[in-house]
Design a protein around this motif. Structure first.
Motif, PDB file in Angstrom:
ATOM      1  N   MET A   1       1.334  -1.267   0.037  1.00 42.49           N
ATOM      2  CA  MET A   1      -0.406  -0.098   0.109  1.00 42.49           C
ATOM      3  C   MET A   1       0.914   1.335  -0.259  1.00 42.49           C
ATOM      4  O   MET A   1       1.768   1.094   0.598  1.00 42.49           O
ATOM      5  N   ASN A   2       0.638   2.111  -0.702  1.00 44.72           N
ATOM      6  CA  ASN A   2       1.854   3.849  -0.755  1.00 44.72           C
ATOM      7  C   ASN A   2       0.982   4.914  -0.477  1.00 44.72           C
ATOM      8  O   ASN A   2      -0.597   4.855  -0.375  1.00 44.72           O
ATOM      9  N   ILE A   3       1.389   5.158   0.651  1.00 47.26           N
ATOM     10  CA  ILE A   3       0.808   6.532   1.157  1.00 47.26           C
ATOM     11  C   ILE A   3       1.548   7.428   0.994  1.00 47.26           C
ATOM     12  O   ILE A   3       2.662   7.968   0.205  1.00 47.26           O
ATOM     13  N   LEU A   8      -3.078  11.371   2.466  1.00 49.10           N
ATOM     14  CA  LEU A   8      -3.446  11.673   3.776  1.00 49.10           C
ATOM     15  C   LEU A   8      -4.169  12.686   3.794  1.00 49.10           C
ATOM     16  O   LEU A   8      -5.263  12.419   5.210  1.00 49.10           O
ATOM     17  N   THR A   9      -4.444  13.996   2.871  1.00 44.41           N
ATOM     18  CA  THR A   9      -5.690  14.815   3.000  1.00 44.41           C
ATOM     19  C   THR A   9      -6.837  14.429   2.773  1.00 44.41           C
ATOM     20  O   THR A   9      -7.339  15.156   3.305  1.00 44.41           O
ATOM     21  N   LYS A  10      -7.266  13.288   1.988  1.00 43.23           N
ATOM     22  CA  LYS A  10      -8.375  12.535   1.892  1.00 43.23           C
ATOM     23  C   LYS A  10      -8.548  12.000   3.289  1.00 43.23           C
ATOM     24  O   LYS A  10     -10.392  12.511   3.735  1.00 43.23           O
ATOM     25  N   ALA A  11      -7.630  11.275   3.854  1.00 43.48           N
ATOM     26  CA  ALA A  11      -8.034  10.720   5.351  1.00 43.48           C
ATOM     27  C   ALA A  11      -8.642  12.043   5.860  1.00 43.48           C
ATOM     28  O   ALA A  11      -9.810  11.662   6.750  1.00 43.48           O
ATOM     29  N   ALA A  12      -8.117  13.301   6.242  1.00 44.14           N
ATOM     30  CA  ALA A  12      -8.048  14.034   7.020  1.00 44.14           C
ATOM     31  C   ALA A  12      -9.465  14.506   6.450  1.00 44.14           C
ATOM     32  O   ALA A  12     -10.249  15.070   7.500  1.00 44.14           O
ATOM     33  N   THR A 213       1.699  16.722  -8.063  1.00 46.74           N
ATOM     34  CA  THR A 213       1.842  15.693  -8.257  1.00 46.74           C
ATOM     35  C   THR A 213       2.107  14.641  -7.727  1.00 46.74           C
ATOM     36  O   THR A 213       3.374  14.765  -6.490  1.00 46.74           O
ATOM     37  N   ASP A 214       2.068  13.769  -6.631  1.00 47.37           N
ATOM     38  CA  ASP A 214       2.709  12.825  -5.704  1.00 47.37           C
ATOM     39  C   ASP A 214       3.756  12.356  -6.072  1.00 47.37           C
ATOM     40  O   ASP A 214       3.399  11.560  -7.455  1.00 47.37           O
ATOM     41  N   ARG A 215       4.764  11.984  -5.449  1.00 44.56           N
ATOM     42  CA  ARG A 215       6.037  11.246  -5.717  1.00 44.56           C
ATOM     43  C   ARG A 215       5.696   9.821  -6.655  1.00 44.56           C
ATOM     44  O   ARG A 215       6.616   9.407  -6.710  1.00 44.56           O
ATOM     45  N   ALA A 216       5.231   9.174  -5.566  1.00 43.33           N
ATOM     46  CA  ALA A 216       4.822   8.147  -5.727  1.00 43.33           C
ATOM     47  C   ALA A 216       4.382   7.326  -7.587  1.00 43.33           C
ATOM     48  O   ALA A 216       4.096   6.829  -7.918  1.00 43.33           O
ATOM     49  N   THR A 217       3.447   8.436  -7.903  1.00 44.90           N
ATOM     50  CA  THR A 217       3.759   8.948  -8.852  1.00 44.90           C
ATOM     51  C   THR A 217       4.208   8.797 -10.293  1.00 44.90           C
ATOM     52  O   THR A 217       3.561   9.363 -11.565  1.00 44.90           O
TER      53      THR A 217
END
Length: 234
Positions: A1-3, A8-12, A213-217
């Motif tokens: 699972m990539n964090i 995290l913002t959506k979780a907030a 853009t998220d670093r993971a993408t």
């Protein structure tokens, strides 16, 4: 699972929306302070729900601030810190209410009555020690922090502006409860809950700037190609 930052913002955002929903729900059918005693199951359940609400709201406003901290500036930082301290103090108060007071009803009934009186804006007959300071911090942090943080959110325009305005107005209006009858306590809490729900939904739907853009993408092999290199590979 990539964090990711987006996740995290959506979780907030989800945390803020759930916190607002809990805050509204606990007001429904809330007993008057004169008949609401700490040894009941309902007291423990409602205080436990308020504890969860405070923790979720703390996570939610943290996500809101981090989403727009560059635009929010000093006003946003001050508002967030004061509001966060208020929610943290409220969390402590509600944990004490849920986990400690029911066990003191038989051994320290006077202290329990005084603490409940202080929590509801009345003057306690005895000394409740540092709990009074905790209650003052919770109240001031909620009122002042909510007002300043709501104004900062409104100014940035990143999240739903009407909800930011509602948060500022509804938290500041809580100060009026000091001179209003107890019957106003529950209705005054509902707008703040609605504001948290709307802001949480807005944060969920708008977790990052379009240019970010998220670093993971980002593919690890991606490199910048200048005009000379472009011409060479044609």
């Amino acid at each position: 699972m990539n964090i990711t930052a987006t996740g995290l913002t959506k979780a907030a955002g989800a945390a803020a929306a759930v916190a607002g929903a809990i805050f509204v729900t606990v007001q429904i059918g809330h007993p008057s302070t004169g008949s609401f005693t700490t040894e009941t199951t309902q007291w423990v359940a409602r205080s436990g729900a308020k504890s969860a609400m405070a923790a979720l709201a703390l996570a939610g406003i943290t996500g809101m601030y981090l989403r727009q901290y560059r635009k929010a500036g000093v006003l946003g930082l001050v508002g967030y810190l004061v509001f966060a301290v208020g929610y943290l103090a409220l969390l402590c108060v509600e944990v004490v209410a849920a986990a400690v007071l029911p066990d003191l009803v038989d051994s320290e009934p006077g202290f329990v009555d005084d603490l409940v009186a202080a929590a509801n804006g009345r003057t306690p007959d005895g000394d409740i020690g540092g709990v009074q300071t905790l209650l003052d911090v919770a109240g001031a942090g909620y009122i002042v922090g909510g007002l300043v943080f709501g104004i900062a959110l409104f100014r940035t325009g990143v999240l739903t502006r009407w909800a930011a305005a509602l948060l500022a107005v509804s938290t500041a209006a809580t100060a009026a409860l000091a001179v209003l009858p107890e019957s106003f306590n529950r209705p005054f809490a509902v707008p703040a809950g609605i504001a948290l729900i709307a802001l949480g939904v807005s944060l969920w739907r708008n977790p990052r700037d379009g240019r970010q853009t998220d670093r993971a993408t980002v593919p690890s092999t991606a490199v910048a190609v200048g005009p000379a290199e472009q011409a060479a590979v044609r």
